[in-house]
Design an enzyme around this catalytic site. Structure first.
Site, mmCIF file in Angstrom:
data_model
loop_
_atom_site.group_PDB
_atom_site.id
_atom_site.type_symbol
_atom_site.label_atom_id
_atom_site.label_comp_id
_atom_site.label_asym_id
_atom_site.label_seq_id
_atom_site.Cartn_x
_atom_site.Cartn_y
_atom_site.Cartn_z
ATOM 1 N N SER A 92 0.837 -1.198 0.000
ATOM 2 C CA SER A 92 0.000 0.000 0.000
ATOM 3 C C SER A 92 0.869 1.244 0.000
ATOM 4 O O SER A 92 1.673 1.457 0.913
ATOM 5 C CB SER A 92 -0.902 0.023 1.235
ATOM 6 O OG SER A 92 -1.518 1.281 1.357
ATOM 7 N N HIS A 147 -1.131 -1.231 -4.357
ATOM 8 C CA HIS A 147 -2.397 -0.953 -3.672
ATOM 9 C C HIS A 147 -2.509 0.539 -3.377
ATOM 10 O O HIS A 147 -1.590 1.148 -2.820
ATOM 11 C CB HIS A 147 -2.474 -1.751 -2.375
ATOM 12 C CG HIS A 147 -3.820 -1.709 -1.715
ATOM 13 N ND1 HIS A 147 -4.869 -2.507 -2.114
ATOM 14 C CD2 HIS A 147 -4.290 -0.951 -0.689
ATOM 15 C CE1 HIS A 147 -5.927 -2.245 -1.358
ATOM 16 N NE2 HIS A 147 -5.600 -1.302 -0.494
ATOM 17 N N ASP A 173 -4.849 3.325 -1.513
ATOM 18 C CA ASP A 173 -5.911 3.582 -0.541
ATOM 19 C C ASP A 173 -6.467 4.987 -0.749
ATOM 20 O O ASP A 173 -5.765 5.981 -0.545
ATOM 21 C CB ASP A 173 -5.375 3.453 0.879
ATOM 22 C CG ASP A 173 -5.140 2.002 1.282
ATOM 23 O OD1 ASP A 173 -6.063 1.193 1.105
ATOM 24 O OD2 ASP A 173 -4.036 1.681 1.765
ATOM 25 N N MET A 184 -9.093 7.654 0.524
ATOM 26 C CA MET A 184 -9.900 7.997 1.700
ATOM 27 C C MET A 184 -10.428 9.419 1.562
ATOM 28 O O MET A 184 -9.709 10.306 1.097
ATOM 29 C CB MET A 184 -9.059 7.874 2.973
ATOM 30 C CG MET A 184 -8.418 6.519 3.170
ATOM 31 S SD MET A 184 -7.399 6.473 4.654
ATOM 32 C CE MET A 184 -6.631 4.852 4.490
ATOM 33 N N HIS A 238 -8.575 0.897 -3.722
ATOM 34 C CA HIS A 238 -9.564 0.652 -2.667
ATOM 35 C C HIS A 238 -10.259 1.972 -2.365
ATOM 36 O O HIS A 238 -9.658 2.882 -1.793
ATOM 37 C CB HIS A 238 -8.836 0.089 -1.437
ATOM 38 C CG HIS A 238 -9.697 -0.078 -0.236
ATOM 39 N ND1 HIS A 238 -9.167 -0.345 1.012
ATOM 40 C CD2 HIS A 238 -11.046 -0.020 -0.062
ATOM 41 C CE1 HIS A 238 -10.145 -0.436 1.893
ATOM 42 N NE2 HIS A 238 -11.294 -0.243 1.272
ATOM 43 N N MET A 265 -12.425 4.078 -0.323
ATOM 44 C CA MET A 265 -13.053 4.312 0.986
ATOM 45 C C MET A 265 -13.705 5.685 0.930
ATOM 46 O O MET A 265 -13.283 6.644 1.590
ATOM 47 C CB MET A 265 -11.997 4.231 2.093
ATOM 48 C CG MET A 265 -11.501 2.826 2.339
ATOM 49 S SD MET A 265 -10.042 2.761 3.396
ATOM 50 C CE MET A 265 -8.747 2.883 2.157
ATOM 51 N N MET A 273 -11.045 -6.451 5.490
ATOM 52 C CA MET A 273 -10.318 -5.508 6.328
ATOM 53 C C MET A 273 -10.065 -6.138 7.694
ATOM 54 O O MET A 273 -10.998 -6.540 8.381
ATOM 55 C CB MET A 273 -11.117 -4.215 6.493
ATOM 56 C CG MET A 273 -11.288 -3.409 5.212
ATOM 57 S SD MET A 273 -9.723 -2.943 4.430
ATOM 58 C CE MET A 273 -8.963 -1.947 5.726
ATOM 59 N N GLY A 309 -9.016 3.583 7.584
ATOM 60 C CA GLY A 309 -8.817 5.002 7.830
ATOM 61 C C GLY A 309 -7.372 5.399 8.056
ATOM 62 O O GLY A 309 -6.969 6.496 7.703
ATOM 63 N N PHE A 310 -6.582 4.480 8.622
ATOM 64 C CA PHE A 310 -5.186 4.798 8.925
ATOM 65 C C PHE A 310 -4.314 3.571 8.719
ATOM 66 O O PHE A 310 -4.753 2.441 8.949
ATOM 67 C CB PHE A 310 -5.029 5.271 10.375
ATOM 68 C CG PHE A 310 -5.739 6.564 10.679
ATOM 69 C CD1 PHE A 310 -5.147 7.786 10.379
ATOM 70 C CD2 PHE A 310 -7.001 6.570 11.238
ATOM 71 C CE1 PHE A 310 -5.807 8.980 10.633
ATOM 72 C CE2 PHE A 310 -7.670 7.752 11.504
ATOM 73 C CZ PHE A 310 -7.069 8.966 11.201
ATOM 74 N N GLY A 311 -3.064 3.789 8.318
ATOM 75 C CA GLY A 311 -2.085 2.721 8.258
ATOM 76 C C GLY A 311 -1.484 2.481 9.627
ATOM 77 O O GLY A 311 -1.649 3.268 10.555
ATOM 78 N N ASP A 343 -6.290 -6.817 4.222
ATOM 79 C CA ASP A 343 -5.633 -5.521 4.423
ATOM 80 C C ASP A 343 -5.798 -5.099 5.875
ATOM 81 O O ASP A 343 -6.908 -5.014 6.383
ATOM 82 C CB ASP A 343 -6.275 -4.481 3.499
ATOM 83 C CG ASP A 343 -5.608 -3.109 3.579
ATOM 84 O OD1 ASP A 343 -4.618 -2.966 4.325
ATOM 85 O OD2 ASP A 343 -6.082 -2.190 2.889
ATOM 86 N N GLY A 344 -4.658 -4.822 6.532
ATOM 87 C CA GLY A 344 -4.694 -4.281 7.888
ATOM 88 C C GLY A 344 -3.815 -5.046 8.856
ATOM 89 O O GLY A 344 -4.115 -6.185 9.195
ATOM 90 N N GLY A 345 -2.724 -4.431 9.267
ATOM 91 C CA GLY A 345 -1.846 -5.073 10.241
ATOM 92 C C GLY A 345 -1.124 -6.294 9.713
ATOM 93 O O GLY A 345 -0.682 -7.138 10.493
ATOM 94 N N GLY A 365 1.400 -2.342 3.954
ATOM 95 C CA GLY A 365 1.954 -1.004 3.815
ATOM 96 C C GLY A 365 3.207 -0.836 4.632
ATOM 97 O O GLY A 365 4.331 -0.834 4.109
ATOM 98 N N THR A 366 3.037 -0.736 5.941
ATOM 99 C CA THR A 366 4.178 -0.557 6.840
ATOM 100 C C THR A 366 5.200 -1.656 6.658
ATOM 101 O O THR A 366 6.412 -1.399 6.599
ATOM 102 C CB THR A 366 3.690 -0.528 8.303
ATOM 103 O OG1 THR A 366 2.712 0.510 8.447
ATOM 104 C CG2 THR A 366 4.841 -0.283 9.253
#
Length: 219
Positions: free
Chosen positions: A9, A34, A36, A38, A67, A69, A138, A143-145, A176-178, A198-199
């Site tokens: 991401s 990816h 994002d 928002m 994606h 959002m 998700m 909303g946030f990385g 997606d997420g963590g 992402g991170t």
């Protein structure tokens, strides 16, 4: 089951040099890019619009996985398609008519996806399986990385995998997420085919990108 693939991401990239970042993560082994989107309305945070996607498009031949959002999504679908998106995914809650939105995405010649937030039930997929190429689960609230993985996503992924297999369709199951090297293996075992990271992908700067992606794929 084929090896899991990685869609870094760009939300976690250095926004001061996004073109360079996309080229670097592509060369490092990203399968998709990816994006994002928002709107600070449907989700907190405000990110990028179609003009940025259009500007980034020449920097990679990899699929752009966008994606959305945003609410309503319909007003932006065509703009992102024209900007170079290959896959456009929307939330059932971004409405008002999920079926119509998915039909519009497909009419534009793009792949269509449905995104399930942590509290969105699987029943949201009941009457649109014939219109989708991707389900995005998700595993954080969007909303946030940089958020922590929500463990309840695992049984949800397993249930969706069974539903996809029963449909006989070739539908990507994305998470997606963590996502990191510590849980990537469990996500793949649960049935995910594509991981948004992402991170975990962008950590450490360009010299680390290839090792980061390799670690995710090997987990």
């Amino acid at each position: 089951m084929p090896p899991v693939r990685i869609a870094p991401s760009i939300l976690s990239a250095d926004f001061s040099k996004l073109g360079e970042e996309v080229r670097a993560i592509d060369a490092a082994g990203a399968d998709w890019i990816h994006v994002d989107v928002m709107d600070n309305h449907f989700v907190p945070n405000l990110t990028i619009g179609p003009m940025v996607v259009k500007a980034l498009r020449p920097h990679s031949q990899k699929p752009f996985d966008v994606h959305l959002m945003v609410q309503p999504a319909d007003a932006l679908v065509e703009a992102f398609a024209e900007a170079g998106a290959d896959i456009l995914s929307v939330h059932p809650e971004s409405g008002p008519h999920l079926h119509r939105t998915l039909m519009r995405i497909r009419a534009l010649g793009k792949q269509a996806g449905v995104v399930l937030n942590p509290a969105t039930p699987l029943s949201a997929l009941d009457h649109v399986m014939d219109l989708i190429d991707l389900v995005l689960v998700m595993s954080v609230n969007p909303g946030f990385g940089g958020q922590s993985f929500i463990e309840s996503a695992l049984p949800k992924i397993e249930a969706i995998r069974k539903r996809i297999d029963a449909s006989g369709k070739s539908i990507e199951l994305e998470v997606d997420g963590g996502v990191d090297a510590g849980n990537a293996g469990r996500l793949a075992a649960a049935g995910a085919t594509m991981l948004v990271a992402g991170t975990a992908s962008f950590r450490g700067g360009p010299d680390r990108y290839a090792a980061n992606i390799a670690a995710l794929k090997a987990a």
